[in-house]
Write an enzyme that holds these catalytic residues in place. Structure first.
Site, PDB file in Angstrom:
ATOM      1  N   CYS A 198      -5.726   6.304  -2.001  1.00 22.97           N
ATOM      2  CA  CYS A 198      -5.153   4.945  -2.019  1.00 22.97           C
ATOM      3  C   CYS A 198      -3.782   5.440  -3.099  1.00 22.97           C
ATOM      4  O   CYS A 198      -3.763   5.799  -4.138  1.00 22.97           O
ATOM      5  CB  CYS A 198      -5.845   4.010  -3.064  1.00 22.97           C
ATOM      6  SG  CYS A 198      -5.192   2.497  -3.611  1.00 22.97           S
ATOM      7  N   CYS A 248       1.101  -1.182   0.090  1.00 21.33           N
ATOM      8  CA  CYS A 248      -0.277  -0.110   0.071  1.00 21.33           C
ATOM      9  C   CYS A 248       0.804   1.305   0.230  1.00 21.33           C
ATOM     10  O   CYS A 248       1.701   1.273   0.883  1.00 21.33           O
ATOM     11  CB  CYS A 248      -0.898   0.037   1.156  1.00 21.33           C
ATOM     12  SG  CYS A 248      -1.840   1.450   1.722  1.00 21.33           S
ATOM     13  N   ASN A 282       0.165  -4.201  -7.115  1.00 21.94           N
ATOM     14  CA  ASN A 282      -1.346  -4.778  -6.909  1.00 21.94           C
ATOM     15  C   ASN A 282      -2.192  -4.311  -8.306  1.00 21.94           C
ATOM     16  O   ASN A 282      -1.776  -3.402  -8.719  1.00 21.94           O
ATOM     17  CB  ASN A 282      -1.962  -4.463  -5.734  1.00 21.94           C
ATOM     18  CG  ASN A 282      -1.588  -2.875  -5.326  1.00 21.94           C
ATOM     19  OD1 ASN A 282      -1.196  -2.105  -6.350  1.00 21.94           O
ATOM     20  ND2 ASN A 282      -2.041  -2.248  -4.327  1.00 21.94           N
ATOM     21  N   GLU A 287     -11.415   0.111  -2.968  1.00 18.01           N
ATOM     22  CA  GLU A 287     -10.265  -0.524  -2.683  1.00 18.01           C
ATOM     23  C   GLU A 287     -10.743  -2.006  -2.570  1.00 18.01           C
ATOM     24  O   GLU A 287     -11.604  -2.463  -1.744  1.00 18.01           O
ATOM     25  CB  GLU A 287      -9.711   0.118  -1.566  1.00 18.01           C
ATOM     26  CG  GLU A 287      -7.959  -0.475  -1.321  1.00 18.01           C
ATOM     27  CD  GLU A 287      -7.233   0.332  -0.683  1.00 18.01           C
ATOM     28  OE1 GLU A 287      -6.285   0.016   0.108  1.00 18.01           O
ATOM     29  OE2 GLU A 287      -7.467   1.811  -0.502  1.00 18.01           O
ATOM     30  N   GLY A 298      -3.110   3.201  -6.027  1.00 18.84           N
ATOM     31  CA  GLY A 298      -4.117   3.762  -7.038  1.00 18.84           C
ATOM     32  C   GLY A 298      -3.910   5.086  -7.636  1.00 18.84           C
ATOM     33  O   GLY A 298      -4.181   5.442  -8.693  1.00 18.84           O
ATOM     34  N   HIS A 325      -4.873  -2.929 -10.476  1.00 18.93           N
ATOM     35  CA  HIS A 325      -5.742  -1.708 -10.713  1.00 18.93           C
ATOM     36  C   HIS A 325      -6.607  -1.631 -12.126  1.00 18.93           C
ATOM     37  O   HIS A 325      -5.956  -1.744 -13.088  1.00 18.93           O
ATOM     38  CB  HIS A 325      -4.895  -0.409 -10.467  1.00 18.93           C
ATOM     39  CG  HIS A 325      -4.320  -0.305  -9.160  1.00 18.93           C
ATOM     40  ND1 HIS A 325      -4.999   0.221  -8.002  1.00 18.93           N
ATOM     41  CD2 HIS A 325      -3.384  -0.667  -8.608  1.00 18.93           C
ATOM     42  CE1 HIS A 325      -4.302   0.331  -7.118  1.00 18.93           C
ATOM     43  NE2 HIS A 325      -3.259  -0.543  -7.214  1.00 18.93           N
TER      44      HIS A 325
END
Length: 285
Positions: free
Chosen positions: A228, A78, A168, A219, A231, A170
């Protein structure tokens, strides 16, 4: 980590409103971090947060992070949490370095701390290069190289999806206006759509100008959050890929702004933003 078998010390922190509970696990690691994340994140019976972050020792970096969403699922990393970790380890005296390496499930990240009078004002994180090949996001695509504004029909709606991985998954969707219905009703449907084999974080983005984007995010494993970091990085990359923005851009989120630079020379994404303590406490298990 100061705790008895029935209590655990914690700090609650946020990066642009993306709030997590942080525990120092450099000396002792709780047995079930996933269950602990669910309990501590619960807004009624726990502390209330977007999830739990454990700070651990590392064999390959200065520190290691494990991050769990509020539903107990473990995420690769994150961006907002990395900045908070930098502030935590410096101000709690776990390190005196102003450049820190952090091991994540998405690789080792480099954190650059801006410090004034012993306080970390902001942190710049080298998030590495984005992964754009659909199988690496992962997201299904008719194109084997990239998925840029590719039309997908999910449920009874059609979307132009750009797939980006920042470690991660998106899915960035550019829209004329961002509504509650998009985020709160369409977000959870998109998160678990079949085209995302590992689910996905869903970004709804409105371009203000070449250097500014407004964004809201649904999320994965948490729901809508105030910010985020990964993000924001993915959305900035998608803006460039779609020819909508320059490489340096401000991302305006519900919790504040993050500043993203997709460096043309290195191909790495640099994210700069704040990190703040909310409170310290002891949680009764």
């Amino acid at each position: 980590m100061e705790h008895s078998k029935n209590t655990i010390a914690f700090s609650k922190m946020h990066g642009a409103g993306n709030d997590y509970i942080y525990i120092d696990a450099t000396k002792q690691i709780p047995s079930d971090l996933s269950d602990l994340a669910r309990k501590m994140s619960d807004v009624h019976f726990g502390i209330g947060s977007d999830g739990l972050v454990a700070i651990l020792n590392s064999d390959v970096a200065d520190f290691r992070m494990r991050m769990f969403n509020s539903d107990g699922s473990e995420a690769e990393m994150c961006g907002n949490a990395t900045r908070c970790i930098a502030k935590y380890v410096y101000e709690k005296g776990l390190t005196d370095k102003t450049t820190i390496t952090l091991e994540t499930l998405a690789g080792v990240k480099i954190l650059y701390l801006s410090v004034s009078n012993g306080v970390v004002d902001s942190v710049t994180v080298d998030m590495g290069a984005p992964q754009l090949k659909p199988e690496l996001v992962p997201v299904s695509s008719a194109n084997t190289e990239v998925k840029i504004a590719e039309i997908e029909t999910i449920g009874n709606k059609t979307y132009k999806i750009t797939g980006v991985s920042m470690g991660n998954p998106h899915a960035v969707i550019f829209v004329d206006d961002i509504t509650d219905e998009m985020v709160l009703e369409e977000g959870p449907v998109l998160e678990v759509a079949e085209i995302f084999p590992r689910k996905a974080n869903i970004e709804f983005a409105k371009v203000i100008d070449r250097n500014k984007i407004e964004m809201r995010v649904w999320e994965r494993g948490t729901g809508e959050t105030f910010a985020c970091g990964t993000g924001a990085c993915a959305t900035a990359v998608a803006g460039v890929l779609n020819g909508l923005t320059d490489r340096k851009v401000e991302l305006k989120l519900k919790g504040g702004s993050l500043f993203i630079n997709w460096d043309e020379e290195t191909g790495h994404v640099l994210m700069t933003g704040p990190a703040a303590f909310i409170c310290d406490g002891v949680f009764y298990l």
